[in-house]
Design an enzyme around this catalytic site. Structure first.
Site, PDB file in Angstrom:
ATOM      1  N   SER A  34       0.867  -1.183   0.000  1.00  0.00           N
ATOM      2  CA  SER A  34       0.000   0.000   0.000  1.00  0.00           C
ATOM      3  C   SER A  34       0.898   1.226   0.000  1.00  0.00           C
ATOM      4  O   SER A  34       2.071   1.125   0.398  1.00  0.00           O
ATOM      5  CB  SER A  34      -0.863  -0.006   1.269  1.00  0.00           C
ATOM      6  OG  SER A  34      -1.502   1.238   1.456  1.00  0.00           O
ATOM      7  N   TYR A  80      -2.105  -1.461  10.465  1.00  0.00           N
ATOM      8  CA  TYR A  80      -2.172  -1.679   9.016  1.00  0.00           C
ATOM      9  C   TYR A  80      -0.876  -1.220   8.340  1.00  0.00           C
ATOM     10  O   TYR A  80      -0.292  -1.940   7.509  1.00  0.00           O
ATOM     11  CB  TYR A  80      -3.370  -0.896   8.459  1.00  0.00           C
ATOM     12  CG  TYR A  80      -3.576  -1.016   6.965  1.00  0.00           C
ATOM     13  CD1 TYR A  80      -4.139  -2.167   6.416  1.00  0.00           C
ATOM     14  CD2 TYR A  80      -3.223   0.025   6.100  1.00  0.00           C
ATOM     15  CE1 TYR A  80      -4.343  -2.275   5.034  1.00  0.00           C
ATOM     16  CE2 TYR A  80      -3.422  -0.078   4.735  1.00  0.00           C
ATOM     17  CZ  TYR A  80      -3.982  -1.227   4.209  1.00  0.00           C
ATOM     18  OH  TYR A  80      -4.176  -1.327   2.853  1.00  0.00           O
TER      19      TYR A  80
HETATM   20  N1  NAD Z   1      -8.914  -0.017  -1.066  1.00  0.00           N
HETATM   21  C1  NAD Z   1      -7.815   0.670  -0.883  1.00  0.00           C
HETATM   22  O1  NAD Z   1      -7.818   1.906  -0.788  1.00  0.00           O
HETATM   23  C2  NAD Z   1      -6.492  -0.045  -0.787  1.00  0.00           C
HETATM   24  C3  NAD Z   1      -5.309   0.716  -0.884  1.00  0.00           C
HETATM   25  C4  NAD Z   1      -4.080   0.079  -0.788  1.00  0.00           C
HETATM   26  C5  NAD Z   1      -4.018  -1.292  -0.608  1.00  0.00           C
HETATM   27  N2  NAD Z   1      -5.177  -2.005  -0.514  1.00  0.00           N
HETATM   28  C6  NAD Z   1      -5.058  -3.443  -0.316  1.00  0.00           C
HETATM   29  O2  NAD Z   1      -5.655  -4.113  -1.399  1.00  0.00           O
HETATM   30  C7  NAD Z   1      -6.128  -5.392  -0.980  1.00  0.00           C
HETATM   31  C8  NAD Z   1      -7.577  -5.541  -1.400  1.00  0.00           C
HETATM   32  O3  NAD Z   1      -8.297  -4.485  -0.781  1.00  0.00           O
HETATM   33  P1  NAD Z   1      -9.796  -4.113  -1.213  1.00  0.00           P
HETATM   34  O4  NAD Z   1      -9.932  -2.651  -0.975  1.00  0.00           O
HETATM   35  O5  NAD Z   1     -10.129  -4.685  -2.536  1.00  0.00           O
HETATM   36  O6  NAD Z   1     -10.581  -4.865  -0.032  1.00  0.00           O
HETATM   37  P2  NAD Z   1     -12.034  -5.572  -0.004  1.00  0.00           P
HETATM   38  O7  NAD Z   1     -12.440  -5.598   1.439  1.00  0.00           O
HETATM   39  O8  NAD Z   1     -12.934  -4.922  -0.966  1.00  0.00           O
HETATM   40  O9  NAD Z   1     -11.674  -7.065  -0.473  1.00  0.00           O
HETATM   41  C9  NAD Z   1     -10.840  -7.843   0.351  1.00  0.00           C
HETATM   42  C10 NAD Z   1     -10.741  -9.247  -0.184  1.00  0.00           C
HETATM   43  O10 NAD Z   1      -9.886  -9.993   0.699  1.00  0.00           O
HETATM   44  C11 NAD Z   1     -10.594 -11.115   1.188  1.00  0.00           C
HETATM   45  N3  NAD Z   1     -10.159 -11.433   2.553  1.00  0.00           N
HETATM   46  C12 NAD Z   1     -10.252 -10.694   3.670  1.00  0.00           C
HETATM   47  N4  NAD Z   1      -9.755 -11.375   4.725  1.00  0.00           N
HETATM   48  C13 NAD Z   1      -9.340 -12.579   4.251  1.00  0.00           C
HETATM   49  C14 NAD Z   1      -8.756 -13.721   4.833  1.00  0.00           C
HETATM   50  N5  NAD Z   1      -8.491 -13.785   6.152  1.00  0.00           N
HETATM   51  N6  NAD Z   1      -8.472 -14.780   4.047  1.00  0.00           N
HETATM   52  C15 NAD Z   1      -8.744 -14.741   2.717  1.00  0.00           C
HETATM   53  N7  NAD Z   1      -9.289 -13.689   2.093  1.00  0.00           N
HETATM   54  C16 NAD Z   1      -9.594 -12.619   2.863  1.00  0.00           C
HETATM   55  C17 NAD Z   1     -12.067 -10.765   1.108  1.00  0.00           C
HETATM   56  O11 NAD Z   1     -12.856 -11.950   1.085  1.00  0.00           O
HETATM   57  C18 NAD Z   1     -12.084  -9.975  -0.197  1.00  0.00           C
HETATM   58  O12 NAD Z   1     -12.110 -10.862  -1.288  1.00  0.00           O
HETATM   59  C19 NAD Z   1      -5.879  -5.449   0.522  1.00  0.00           C
HETATM   60  O13 NAD Z   1      -4.672  -6.132   0.798  1.00  0.00           O
HETATM   61  C20 NAD Z   1      -5.750  -3.990   0.908  1.00  0.00           C
HETATM   62  O14 NAD Z   1      -4.987  -3.798   2.085  1.00  0.00           O
HETATM   63  C21 NAD Z   1      -6.399  -1.422  -0.612  1.00  0.00           C
END
Ligand code: NAD
Length: 249
Positions: free
Chosen positions: A142, A155
């Site tokens: 991130s 985080y």
């Molecule tokens: N949305 C943002 O602004 C952002 C920014 C930087 C990084 N990220 C990272 O991107 C990734 C995806 O984020 P997102 O925003 O799409 O989140 P989201 O909540 O929309 O999706 C998360 C996904 O991870 C899965 N998940 C959660 N816990 C789990 C576990 N214990 N085992 C297996 N699967 C699990 C969920 O089922 C889902 O498919 C994450 O690692 C997040 O930290 C997100």
């Protein structure tokens, strides 16, 4: 993008948000995809939604539980006939002031975002090495893995550690022709983001972003596809920032 057609891709956290958009992108590139997510119903809905684009399968799995990860990777390898690309994407986040973070909350974030990332990457890499055909692994960090943000100490620590995990994996797996990189997105509008922040907060937040808007899941999916593709064939051990210019300030 070059080199993705016919490739086999495992995507963790592929059942919604960035992971789901990434599954869609790889299918559009002609890859075959295996996803996991925490909730079985959500995995099944995503598989059903994307099946018209190509070959996609998936199972529920908690990436922080070693036995479930071993089963996930075995099932994915069996279904795909070998894994060429790992998109190690699953993660969780919530806001909490540093002074209020409990040991339980700390452990939960680290268990999913760091232990889970490691468990999946290690098992897939073991199988890639044994197969001897190389591969590409992209870990989800991130922008918060590169710079601090208030109320996200647990985080941010997990995502910073992912960068160092990636760099060490790159040193050890490079000789096996397995490229390892990390993505560092800024604020992307996904179900995760919407579960944390109000529309009013998001409207104000965009003032911190020189491009004047949040990122879209499809834009992160494109960066994942690039890092996994032959177009990134000399990129190894590096973190790619996509944040609309936020960290340039
Ligand atoms: N949305 C943002 O602004 C952002 C920014 C930087 C990084 N990220 C990272 O991107 C990734 C995806 O984020 P997102 O925003 O799409 O989140 P989201 O909540 O929309 O999706 C998360 C996904 O991870 C899965 N998940 C959660 N816990 C789990 C576990 N214990 N085992 C297996 N699967 C699990 C969920 O089922 C889902 O498919 C994450 O690692 C997040 O930290 C997100």
């Amino acid at each position: 993008m070059r080199g993705l057609k016919g490739k086999s891709v495992l995507i963790t956290g592929g059942s919604r948000g960035i992971g789901q958009a990434t599954a869609q992108r790889f299918l559009e590139e002609g890859s075959q995809v295996f996803i996991c997510g925490l909730e079985r119903e959500e995995v099944e809905q995503t598989v059903e939604k994307l099946a018209k684009l190509g070959k996609i399968q998936g199972i529920a799995c908690d990436v922080s539980v070693e036995d479930q990860v071993l089963d996930l990777v075995a099932q994915a390898e069996h279904a795909l006939g070998g894994i060429d690309i790992l998109i190690d994407n699953a993660g969780i986040a919530w806001e909490e002031p540093f002074l209020e973070i409990t040991a339980e909350h700390w452990d939960k974030i680290i268990a999913v975002n760091l232990r889970g990332m490691f468990l999946v990457a290690r098992e897939v890499a073991r199988r890639m090495v044994a197969r001897g055909k190389g591969g590409a692994i992209v870990l989800m960090s991130s922008k918060n893995g590169l710079a601090g943000e208030v109320k996200y100490a647990h985080y941010n620590a997990s995502k910073g550690a992912v960068v160092m995990l990636m760099k060490t994996m790159a040193l050890e797996l490079g000789p096996h022709n397995i490229r390892v990189n990390a993505l560092c997105p800024g604020y992307i509008l996904t179900p995760l983001a919407e579960s944390i922040d109000s529309p009013e907060f998001i409207a104000a937040y965009v003032n911190n972003i020189p491009l004047g808007r949040l990122g879209r899941p499809a834009e992160v999916a494109a960066a994942y596809a690039f890092l996994a593709s032959d177009d990134a064939s000399f990129m190894h051990g590096t973190e790619l920032l996509l944040d609309g210019g936020q960290l340039s300030q």
